[in-house]
Design a protein around this motif. Structure first.
Motif, PDB file in Angstrom:
ATOM      1  N   GLY A  42       0.815  -1.200   0.000  1.00 25.50           N
ATOM      2  CA  GLY A  42       0.000   0.000   0.000  1.00 25.50           C
ATOM      3  C   GLY A  42       0.845   1.244   0.000  1.00 25.50           C
ATOM      4  N   GLY A  43       2.035   1.213  -0.571  1.00 25.82           N
ATOM      5  CA  GLY A  43       2.939   2.351  -0.597  1.00 25.82           C
ATOM      6  C   GLY A  43       2.539   3.364  -1.640  1.00 25.82           C
ATOM      7  N   PRO A  44       3.415   4.323  -1.951  1.00 20.92           N
ATOM      8  CA  PRO A  44       3.096   5.402  -2.870  1.00 20.92           C
ATOM      9  C   PRO A  44       2.586   4.936  -4.218  1.00 20.92           C
ATOM     10  N   ALA A  45       3.175   3.854  -4.757  1.00 22.22           N
ATOM     11  CA  ALA A  45       2.735   3.385  -6.066  1.00 22.22           C
ATOM     12  C   ALA A  45       1.277   2.952  -6.041  1.00 22.22           C
ATOM     13  N   ALA A  46       0.902   2.240  -4.974  1.00 14.69           N
ATOM     14  CA  ALA A  46      -0.489   1.791  -4.865  1.00 14.69           C
ATOM     15  C   ALA A  46      -1.420   2.974  -4.696  1.00 14.69           C
ATOM     16  N   ARG A  47      -1.032   3.930  -3.874  1.00 19.13           N
ATOM     17  CA  ARG A  47      -1.873   5.083  -3.627  1.00 19.13           C
ATOM     18  C   ARG A  47      -2.047   5.911  -4.890  1.00 19.13           C
ATOM     19  N   ALA A  48      -0.963   6.112  -5.638  1.00 17.49           N
ATOM     20  CA  ALA A  48      -1.049   6.911  -6.851  1.00 17.49           C
ATOM     21  C   ALA A  48      -1.980   6.275  -7.866  1.00 17.49           C
ATOM     22  N   ALA A 281      -9.553   3.328   0.988  1.00 13.89           N
ATOM     23  CA  ALA A 281      -8.631   4.176   1.744  1.00 13.89           C
ATOM     24  C   ALA A 281      -8.648   5.609   1.214  1.00 13.89           C
ATOM     25  N   GLU A 282      -8.687   5.770  -0.106  1.00 12.07           N
ATOM     26  CA  GLU A 282      -8.710   7.113  -0.680  1.00 12.07           C
ATOM     27  C   GLU A 282      -9.990   7.852  -0.305  1.00 12.07           C
ATOM     28  N   VAL A 283     -11.110   7.154  -0.325  1.00 12.35           N
ATOM     29  CA  VAL A 283     -12.380   7.785   0.024  1.00 12.35           C
ATOM     30  C   VAL A 283     -12.388   8.194   1.494  1.00 12.35           C
ATOM     31  N   VAL A 284     -11.847   7.337   2.361  1.00  7.64           N
ATOM     32  CA  VAL A 284     -11.766   7.676   3.792  1.00  7.64           C
ATOM     33  C   VAL A 284     -10.936   8.936   3.979  1.00  7.64           C
ATOM     34  N   ARG A 285      -9.805   9.033   3.289  1.00  8.05           N
ATOM     35  CA  ARG A 285      -8.955  10.219   3.377  1.00  8.05           C
ATOM     36  C   ARG A 285      -9.707  11.475   2.928  1.00  8.05           C
ATOM     37  N   GLN A 286     -10.413  11.351   1.834  1.00  7.58           N
ATOM     38  CA  GLN A 286     -11.122  12.499   1.277  1.00  7.58           C
ATOM     39  C   GLN A 286     -12.190  13.043   2.227  1.00  7.58           C
ATOM     40  N   ASN A 287     -12.662  12.202   3.123  1.00 10.82           N
ATOM     41  CA  ASN A 287     -13.762  12.599   3.994  1.00 10.82           C
ATOM     42  C   ASN A 287     -13.363  12.777   5.458  1.00 10.82           C
ATOM     43  N   GLY A 288     -12.068  13.004   5.685  1.00  8.41           N
ATOM     44  CA  GLY A 288     -11.624  13.377   7.022  1.00  8.41           C
ATOM     45  C   GLY A 288     -11.213  12.247   7.929  1.00  8.41           C
ATOM     46  N   GLY A 289     -11.192  11.009   7.420  1.00  8.44           N
ATOM     47  CA  GLY A 289     -10.718   9.895   8.234  1.00  8.44           C
ATOM     48  C   GLY A 289      -9.205   9.777   8.167  1.00  8.44           C
ATOM     49  N   GLN A 290      -8.638   9.088   9.112  1.00  7.96           N
ATOM     50  CA  GLN A 290      -7.190   8.874   9.144  1.00  7.96           C
ATOM     51  C   GLN A 290      -6.885   7.414   8.844  1.00  7.96           C
ATOM     52  N   ILE A 291      -6.024   7.182   7.850  1.00  9.26           N
ATOM     53  CA  ILE A 291      -5.612   5.820   7.534  1.00  9.26           C
ATOM     54  C   ILE A 291      -4.506   5.405   8.496  1.00  9.26           C
ATOM     55  N   THR A 292      -4.746   4.354   9.233  1.00 15.59           N
ATOM     56  CA  THR A 292      -3.770   3.895  10.222  1.00 15.59           C
ATOM     57  C   THR A 292      -3.019   2.656   9.753  1.00 15.59           C
ATOM     58  N   ARG A 293      -3.499   2.052   8.668  1.00 16.92           N
ATOM     59  CA  ARG A 293      -2.783   0.947   8.037  1.00 16.92           C
ATOM     60  C   ARG A 293      -3.014   1.071   6.530  1.00 16.92           C
ATOM     61  N   GLU A 294      -1.963   1.380   5.793  1.00 16.20           N
ATOM     62  CA  GLU A 294      -2.101   1.579   4.355  1.00 16.20           C
ATOM     63  C   GLU A 294      -2.652   0.315   3.694  1.00 16.20           C
ATOM     64  N   PRO A 295      -3.467   0.474   2.638  1.00 15.27           N
ATOM     65  CA  PRO A 295      -4.064  -0.697   1.986  1.00 15.27           C
ATOM     66  C   PRO A 295      -3.021  -1.607   1.364  1.00 15.27           C
ATOM     67  N   GLY A 296      -3.251  -2.894   1.514  1.00 16.46           N
ATOM     68  CA  GLY A 296      -2.351  -3.885   0.941  1.00 16.46           C
ATOM     69  C   GLY A 296      -2.503  -5.215   1.641  1.00 16.46           C
ATOM     70  N   PRO A 297      -1.817  -6.259   1.147  1.00 13.74           N
ATOM     71  CA  PRO A 297      -1.919  -7.597   1.745  1.00 13.74           C
ATOM     72  C   PRO A 297      -1.299  -7.638   3.143  1.00 13.74           C
ATOM     73  N   LEU A 298      -1.898  -8.449   4.001  1.00 13.03           N
ATOM     74  CA  LEU A 298      -1.307  -8.686   5.312  1.00 13.03           C
ATOM     75  C   LEU A 298      -0.007  -9.470   5.138  1.00 13.03           C
ATOM     76  N   PRO A 299       0.980  -9.233   5.986  1.00  9.76           N
ATOM     77  CA  PRO A 299       2.245  -9.977   5.897  1.00  9.76           C
ATOM     78  C   PRO A 299       2.017 -11.484   5.968  1.00  9.76           C
ATOM     79  N   GLY A 300       2.569 -12.199   5.017  1.00 14.58           N
ATOM     80  CA  GLY A 300       2.518 -13.652   5.048  1.00 14.58           C
ATOM     81  C   GLY A 300       1.303 -14.267   4.376  1.00 14.58           C
ATOM     82  N   ILE A 301       0.254 -13.468   4.127  1.00 18.16           N
ATOM     83  CA  ILE A 301      -0.925 -13.994   3.438  1.00 18.16           C
ATOM     84  C   ILE A 301      -1.377 -12.957   2.427  1.00 18.16           C
ATOM     85  N   SER A 302      -2.324 -13.325   1.601  1.00 17.10           N
ATOM     86  CA  SER A 302      -2.729 -12.445   0.504  1.00 17.10           C
ATOM     87  C   SER A 302      -3.939 -11.573   0.835  1.00 17.10           C
TER      88      SER A 302
END
Length: 330
Positions: A42-48, A281-302
């Motif tokens: 869920g790093g910059p590439a995913a967000r962009a 995650a982008e919609v939550v950001r747009q509406n004043g929420g705070q992302i506490t875990r960037e979107p993406g797969p959990l470590p070790g599983i998909s």
């Protein structure tokens, strides 16, 4: 310590979705454990790649297939709580798993399979016998066909009844309140047969209009009803993805003049299904929420997730719908 309460709770498996890194502080030396760089984490590439306009976001949220999956909280004696929920509340133990290397155990209970019902996810952290529920969490709601009979059963089993059966203040609905072994409150609501007996999670908020707007726009929930009770100085708003008699709902409560609450460390969060955690995650950001875990797969599983807090600081986790079903099949 924060290490004990946050990192040793469910980390990287299945519906143990509040994890050590989701919405909770993690010691700096552990904060990058198992998280890869770039789009997969869920790093910059995913967000962009998932930036959408506010107009597109409104339309997408309406089409997203969202459903309340779990409500997650911590208990001090898992066996005692399971016994109470199954014998007194009529829930079924759907599954239980122990993760000794992380020093916690999970139990999932409810009134039907996880792929179609809202269920509770209990977490027992080794050696922790009690938690602070705080003043912000209100109660869970359970629909029953006969409140008086249910209360009699609970009393016979040694349960605590904090409000005897009777009409709700200012209304006709018959309700009662009980407490489980950890002090979590349950409202028993007399209702005819329903596909979703575990029907409410009540949380207190400091600004009801702000909260309603956030859950409508960021979470795609519908304001099902709103009721002001000036005599008792509070207002409630029922938010959800379908009618109250068929779906679990979020009950937001505003007490006149109270802007903030102590959330304690007992209640964790709600998990919600989504078709796309990146867009969510982008919609939550747009509406004043705070992302506490960037979107993406959990470590070790998909399984892909993203986690956030609302304007009042209440935590939620969104889980990819297809990944969730795959996890249940394992």
């Amino acid at each position: 310590s924060w290490f004990h309460f946050s990192f040793t709770v469910p980390v990287a498996r299945r519906q143990a979705l509040f994890g050590g890194r989701v919405g909770l502080r993690v010691p700096a030396r552990l904060s990058t454990r198992g998280v890869s760089a770039g789009a997969e984490a869920g790093g910059p590439a995913a967000r962009a790649a998932t930036v959408i306009s506010p107009e597109e976001a409104v339309e997408w949220v309406k089409k997203d297939r969202r459903r309340l999956l779990h409500v997650v909280y911590r208990v001090g004696d898992l066996d005692k709580t399971i016994k109470f929920y199954t014998e007194c509340l009529g829930m079924k133990l759907l599954r239980r798993r122990d993760i000794p290397e992380e020093r916690y155990t999970n139990a999932f209970l409810g009134y039907g399979p996880e792929d179609s019902h809202f269920v509770v996810e209990l977490t027992y952290n080794y050696g922790v016998e009690s938690y602070d529920i705080g003043s912000g969490f209100g109660h869970f709601g359970i629909a029953v066909e006969d409140v008086e009979k249910t209360v009699e059963l609970i009393k016979a089993k040694g349960g605590t009844v904090t409000r005897e059966p009777g009409p709700v203040k200012g209304g006709k609905s018959v309700i009662a309140f009980i407490e489980d072994p950890d002090g979590y409150k349950f409202e028993l609501i007399e209702r005819g047969p329903t596909p979703e007996p575990l029907c409410q999670v009540m949380l207190r908020v400091g600004d009801l209009d702000r909260a309603i707007s956030f859950y409508e726009k960021a979470f795609g929930m519908e304001l099902l009803r709103r009721k002001d009770n000036p005599q008792y100085k509070y207002t409630i708003a029922m938010m959800g993805y379908g009618p109250e008699d068929k779906h679990a709902v979020l009950e937001l409560t505003y007490n006149y003049g109270v802007k903030e609450y102590d959330k304690g460390n007992a209640y964790a969060q709600i998990a919600i299904g989504t078709d796309d955690v990146y867009k969510t995650a982008e919609v939550v950001r747009q509406n004043g929420g705070q992302i506490t875990r960037e979107p993406g797969p959990l470590p070790g599983i998909s399984t892909k997730i993203t986690a956030c807090t609302d304007p009042d600081g209440w935590k939620s986790v969104f889980v990819d719908n297809l990944d969730f079903l795959k996890e249940l099949e394992e």
